[in-house]
Design a protein around this motif. Structure first.
Motif, mmCIF file in Angstrom:
data_model
loop_
_atom_site.group_PDB
_atom_site.id
_atom_site.type_symbol
_atom_site.label_atom_id
_atom_site.label_comp_id
_atom_site.label_asym_id
_atom_site.label_seq_id
_atom_site.Cartn_x
_atom_site.Cartn_y
_atom_site.Cartn_z
ATOM 1 N N ARG A 1 -1.698 10.975 -1.665
ATOM 2 C CA ARG A 1 -2.618 10.154 -2.456
ATOM 3 C C ARG A 1 -3.857 9.808 -1.630
ATOM 4 O O ARG A 1 -3.841 9.853 -0.391
ATOM 5 C CB ARG A 1 -1.948 8.852 -2.922
ATOM 6 N N ARG A 2 -4.931 9.431 -2.318
ATOM 7 C CA ARG A 2 -6.150 9.017 -1.620
ATOM 8 C C ARG A 2 -6.003 7.554 -1.208
ATOM 9 O O ARG A 2 -5.882 6.675 -2.060
ATOM 10 C CB ARG A 2 -7.377 9.179 -2.529
ATOM 11 N N ILE A 3 -6.052 7.296 0.087
ATOM 12 C CA ILE A 3 -5.973 5.936 0.624
ATOM 13 C C ILE A 3 -7.272 5.679 1.359
ATOM 14 O O ILE A 3 -7.595 6.355 2.346
ATOM 15 C CB ILE A 3 -4.778 5.766 1.590
ATOM 16 N N GLN B 1 -4.073 4.368 9.836
ATOM 17 C CA GLN B 1 -3.002 4.023 8.893
ATOM 18 C C GLN B 1 -3.265 4.658 7.537
ATOM 19 O O GLN B 1 -2.362 5.239 6.921
ATOM 20 C CB GLN B 1 -2.904 2.507 8.738
ATOM 21 N N CYS B 2 -4.495 4.533 7.065
ATOM 22 C CA CYS B 2 -4.844 5.087 5.754
ATOM 23 C C CYS B 2 -4.652 6.594 5.733
ATOM 24 O O CYS B 2 -4.110 7.153 4.761
ATOM 25 C CB CYS B 2 -6.293 4.735 5.403
ATOM 26 N N ARG B 3 -5.089 7.264 6.803
ATOM 27 C CA ARG B 3 -4.923 8.725 6.859
ATOM 28 C C ARG B 3 -3.450 9.112 6.875
ATOM 29 O O ARG B 3 -3.044 10.066 6.199
ATOM 30 C CB ARG B 3 -5.633 9.282 8.104
ATOM 31 N N GLN B 4 -2.645 8.368 7.621
ATOM 32 C CA GLN B 4 -1.225 8.697 7.714
ATOM 33 C C GLN B 4 -0.529 8.524 6.369
ATOM 34 O O GLN B 4 0.260 9.386 5.953
ATOM 35 C CB GLN B 4 -0.553 7.816 8.765
ATOM 36 N N ILE B 5 -0.809 7.414 5.675
ATOM 37 C CA ILE B 5 -0.192 7.188 4.364
ATOM 38 C C ILE B 5 -0.640 8.263 3.381
ATOM 39 O O ILE B 5 0.140 8.757 2.566
ATOM 40 C CB ILE B 5 -0.530 5.785 3.835
ATOM 41 N N ALA C 1 -0.108 6.106 -7.013
ATOM 42 C CA ALA C 1 -1.438 5.514 -7.109
ATOM 43 C C ALA C 1 -2.318 5.892 -5.920
ATOM 44 O O ALA C 1 -1.832 6.067 -4.806
ATOM 45 C CB ALA C 1 -1.328 3.993 -7.191
ATOM 46 N N ASP C 2 -3.611 6.032 -6.173
ATOM 47 C CA ASP C 2 -4.595 6.006 -5.093
ATOM 48 C C ASP C 2 -4.819 4.531 -4.750
ATOM 49 O O ASP C 2 -4.841 3.679 -5.655
ATOM 50 C CB ASP C 2 -5.905 6.648 -5.529
ATOM 51 N N VAL C 3 -5.008 4.224 -3.476
ATOM 52 C CA VAL C 3 -5.053 2.826 -3.051
ATOM 53 C C VAL C 3 -6.269 2.546 -2.179
ATOM 54 O O VAL C 3 -6.582 3.322 -1.266
ATOM 55 C CB VAL C 3 -3.775 2.441 -2.275
ATOM 56 N N THR D 1 0.829 -1.204 0.000
ATOM 57 C CA THR D 1 0.000 0.000 0.000
ATOM 58 C C THR D 1 0.867 1.259 0.000
ATOM 59 O O THR D 1 0.665 2.173 -0.807
ATOM 60 C CB THR D 1 -0.931 0.008 1.227
ATOM 61 N N LYS D 2 1.835 1.305 0.897
ATOM 62 C CA LYS D 2 2.736 2.459 0.967
ATOM 63 C C LYS D 2 3.517 2.637 -0.334
ATOM 64 O O LYS D 2 3.659 3.754 -0.849
ATOM 65 C CB LYS D 2 3.718 2.291 2.125
#
Length: 279
Positions: free
Chosen positions: A61-63, A51-55, A36-38, A28-29
């Motif tokens: 990118r949109r995670i 985790q998603c917000r931090q990445i 990429a958006d993931v 993901t990272k």
């Protein structure tokens, strides 16, 4: 073998099953760092949204998180609907079938199917077919199956497998199944690019915790999740031909003719069995 860090995936949407832990989190990272958006498709826990917000903050990118339990047929159907109608819009350009479990004791899902088969093989098949039927995959999407050299310990992969005591047999069978899935997608969907990867022997929680004395030896003897993610990142970003089996140390591999992964009849029967269980 490290993947180039060139930002080459801008405008692409990737989905990573199990993208919140271990190798999947590093994938993901890595995909986000390359533009990429993931979508992180996983059962999730209290830390997953953070985790998603931090990445997202780190990469720009949109995670996003998509709740998914690959052992549960209804969860898979719900995940596809959520992707399509509740904010996970856009066709998927890169589908990473990464999630996997290793069961040392025989367990079954709510359909009575052995759990390694249910998660590692059938769940990914159901998700792939549902995405295809819903036009959620781009017409030339890249499909990446995580397998492993341990598949050589098996000669079949079936939903009715049972064993007693501690064993790696269910896991090795599922990795053979993942290779069969990869080859069948390559054959049945020539417009897609399908690559199978061997990430290496990685120090994850696949067969237990990575803390304490056991974790110490795991970390000393195995590679890190960061290094384990490199094969998938290479498959996602480099111009590998469809049907490639990419090894983390050996690169593109050509399997011998007698290899069980090349058994056309068994893998066709396997695919049909997966499709029958998906209906």
């Amino acid at each position: 073998m490290l993947c180039p860090e060139t930002e080459c995936l801008v405008g692409k949407l990737a989905l990573v099953t199990g993208g919140n832990r271990g190798i999947g989190l590093e994938i993901t990272k890595g995909l986000a760092k390359r533009g990429a958006d993931v979508i992180v498709a996983a059962r999730g826990n209290v830390d997953t949204h953070a985790q998603c917000r931090q990445i997202s903050v780190e990469t720009g990118r949109r995670i996003s998180f998509l709740a998914l339990d690959l052992a549960d047929k209804d969860s898979i159907a719900d995940a596809v609907l959520e992707h399509k109608w509740q904010g996970h819009n856009g066709t998927i350009d890169i589908f990473c079938a990464n999630a996997g479990i290793s069961e040392t004791k025989c367990r079954r899902n709510n359909e009575g199917i052995e759990l390694c088969f249910s998660v590692n093989c059938l769940g990914h098949h159901r998700l792939f077919e549902a995405f295809m039927a819903s036009d959620c995959l781009d017409q030339d999407a890249r499909i990446i199956f995580t397998t492993g050299d341990i598949y050589v310990l098996s000669d079949d992969c079936t939903p009715d497998f049972a064993f007693r005591g501690r064993s790696v047999s269910a896991y090795s069978r599922s990795k053979l199944g993942n290779l069969w899935q990869h080859y069948e997608v390559t054959t049945r969907y020539p417009n897609l690019v399908c690559v199978a990867v061997h990430p290496g022997v990685v120090a994850t929680e696949l067969e237990g915790k990575i803390d304490g004395i056991v974790g110490f030896f795991k970390r000393r003897l195995m590679i890190s999740p960061f290094l384990g993610a490199q094969a998938t990142l290479i498959a996602a970003t480099q111009d590998l031909p469809s049907g490639t089996y990419f090894h983390n140390k050996l690169g593109c591999m050509k399997l011998r003719a007698g290899d069980e992964a090349n058994n056309d009849q068994k893998r066709s029967v396997f695919w049909e069995a997966l499709s029958a269980s998906s209906r």
